[in-house]
Design an enzyme around this catalytic site. Structure first.
Site, mmCIF file in Angstrom:
data_model
loop_
_atom_site.group_PDB
_atom_site.id
_atom_site.type_symbol
_atom_site.label_atom_id
_atom_site.label_comp_id
_atom_site.label_asym_id
_atom_site.label_seq_id
_atom_site.Cartn_x
_atom_site.Cartn_y
_atom_site.Cartn_z
ATOM 1 N NE ARG A 55 0.179 1.609 3.351
ATOM 2 C CZ ARG A 55 1.121 2.511 3.543
ATOM 3 N NH1 ARG A 55 2.396 2.154 3.670
ATOM 4 N NH2 ARG A 55 0.829 3.789 3.627
ATOM 5 C CB ALA A 57 0.282 6.929 -3.805
ATOM 6 C CG ASP A 254 -3.009 8.256 -1.390
ATOM 7 O OD1 ASP A 254 -2.933 8.787 -0.273
ATOM 8 O OD2 ASP A 254 -2.676 7.080 -1.617
ATOM 9 C CG ASN A 264 -2.190 11.742 2.495
ATOM 10 O OD1 ASN A 264 -1.653 10.856 1.834
ATOM 11 N ND2 ASN A 264 -1.819 11.992 3.733
HETATM 12 O O1 MRU Z 1 -4.476 3.315 2.171
HETATM 13 P P1 MRU Z 1 -2.994 3.528 2.030
HETATM 14 O O2 MRU Z 1 -2.215 3.005 3.183
HETATM 15 O O3 MRU Z 1 -2.498 3.020 0.697
HETATM 16 O O4 MRU Z 1 -2.846 5.100 2.029
HETATM 17 C C1 MRU Z 1 -1.565 5.652 1.964
HETATM 18 C C2 MRU Z 1 -1.532 7.110 2.120
HETATM 19 O O5 MRU Z 1 -2.539 7.774 2.261
HETATM 20 C C3 MRU Z 1 -0.175 7.763 2.021
HETATM 21 O O6 MRU Z 1 -0.106 8.893 2.820
HETATM 22 C C4 MRU Z 1 0.066 8.181 0.566
HETATM 23 O O7 MRU Z 1 -0.138 7.084 -0.304
HETATM 24 C C5 MRU Z 1 1.427 8.709 0.344
HETATM 25 S S1 MRU Z 1 2.590 7.408 0.358
HETATM 26 C C6 MRU Z 1 4.116 7.950 -0.070
#
Ligand code: MRU
Length: 362
Positions: A55, A57, A254, A264
């Protein structure tokens, strides 16, 4: 006197390619168990993204790129139907999670690579003799994207570190670290770069309900590098700000819309509003692959809703009535007016807006 901290030893590997499979560090098992999933098919990569075994982005995008390569490898030798097979693979990956634009960015880049291979070989499908070469070229593209992601995170880390005061207390949300990327991290890349520059940052990590990426992943990742980290529950952030305990807020993203709004992890918007109310700078850190100029504003970004059991249960234990209705948006939108700056590998946009984003991308 600033003391220089060396870069973290034994670099964290979120995923790596080995013997025809994508090895994925299972983030649902951390911090209790460190083990790698051996994804040998495109379908298994799609499942890993959906279940959040991988997980964050940029990490989702990279996993999808390797997933396309796995799809190509699985086809090797069959007489026809390659193009349909590859489209099905990309579709399966694209239907996993809707918010992080990096997923669609990565699929588009792999599609472009495929189109360039068709042009190079002057074909519309590879012949049985050239299928292996096509699959190898797609795998090489995924590896290149992983290397670029690490390079970009180091660049944005350095740009962001300049904004971090010495001995700063940094508040972060979710996990925007090495685990969420190919390596080094975005928001945590800035923390790492500030640490390596001897600025002695300290991090307050929001636990980040419901999936606890802050509690489970950010704390684990920072402790591994010896960077001081204190865990707080999400509701505590405002009180810390009120007490003057936070110098800067750093989060990932994201998706960044053309007007500078960001999607985000759920809870980010509340932090941004709180930061502004307390005069604390609020920065989002993301590579340019997270910018989506096709989304005019935050309202154009699809926000994923996840299963209610993520909220009804905690660490596998039921904590609410089993039938209670739940609303579980996984992300929220932070309007650009609350964002002090967007830290990218090409520099910092303060503030991010339509003009500065367009200039950065073109
Ligand atoms: O649901 P997730 O854990 O995939 O969400 C991740 C986030 O919201 C992070 O802050 C975002 O992807 C930035 S990662 C460099």
């Amino acid at each position: 006197m600033m003391e220089n901290h060396g870069e973290g030893e034994n670099m964290l590997k979120t995923m790596y390619w080995e013997n025809g499979a994508l090895m994925i560090l299972d983030q649902t098992a951390l911090p209790l168990r460190e083990h790698y999933i051996k994804a040998e098919s495109c379908a298994r990569v799609a499942e890993a993204i959906k279940k959040m075994e991988v997980r964050g982005a940029p990490a989702i995008g990279l996993a999808a790129a390797y997933g396309v390569a796995l799809g190509a490898l699985a086809f090797a030798g069959a007489p026809s139907g390659w193009d349909e097979h590859m489209k099905t693979a990309a579709r399966a990956l694209g239907e996993t999670r809707p918010t992080a634009i990096n997923l669609f960015w990565a699929l588009r880049r792999m599609e472009n690579k495929l189109q360039s291979l068709y042009a190079e070989y002057d074909v519309t499908e590879p012949s049985p003799e050239t299928q292996a070469a096509f699959a190898a070229a797609l795998l090489a593209e995924a590896e290149r994207m992983a290397a670029e992601d690490e390079r970009d995170n180091r660049l944005l880390g350095a740009a962001g570190a300049a904004l971090v005061p010495e001995n700063a207390a940094i508040l972060t949300h979710c996990n925007a670290g090495a685990l969420a990327t190919g390596a080094y991290g975005t928001a945590l890349g800035v923390v790492r770069a500030a640490w390596e520059a001897g600025k002695n940052p300290r991090v307050f990590a929001d636990e980040t309900r419901p999936c606890l990426q802050g509690a489970r992943l950010t704390t684990w990742e920072l402790q591994r590098d010896g960077i001081p980290v204190t865990l707080i529950t999400d509701g505590m952030a405002g009180y810390l700000m009120q007490q003057g305990k936070i110098d800067i807020v750093l989060v990932g993203a994201d998706r960044v819309a053309a007007n500078g709004d960001i999607a985000n992890k759920i809870g980010t918007y509340a932090l941004a509003v709180l930061a502004q109310a307390h005069d604390i700078p609020f920065y989002a850190a993301a590579p340019t692959s997270t910018i989506d100029l096709r989304a005019g504003g935050g309202g154009d970004i699809p926000v994923e809703e996840r299963d209610g059991d993520e909220v009804r249960r905690l660490g596998g234990v039921q904590i609410a009535p089993p039938e209670v209705s739940v609303y579980n948006p996984s992300f929220d939108i932070t309007p650009a007016k609350y964002i002090t700056g967007l830290v990218t590998e090409k520099g910092v946009l303060s503030p991010p807006n339509a003009a500065s984003l367009l200039k950065l991308i073109s």
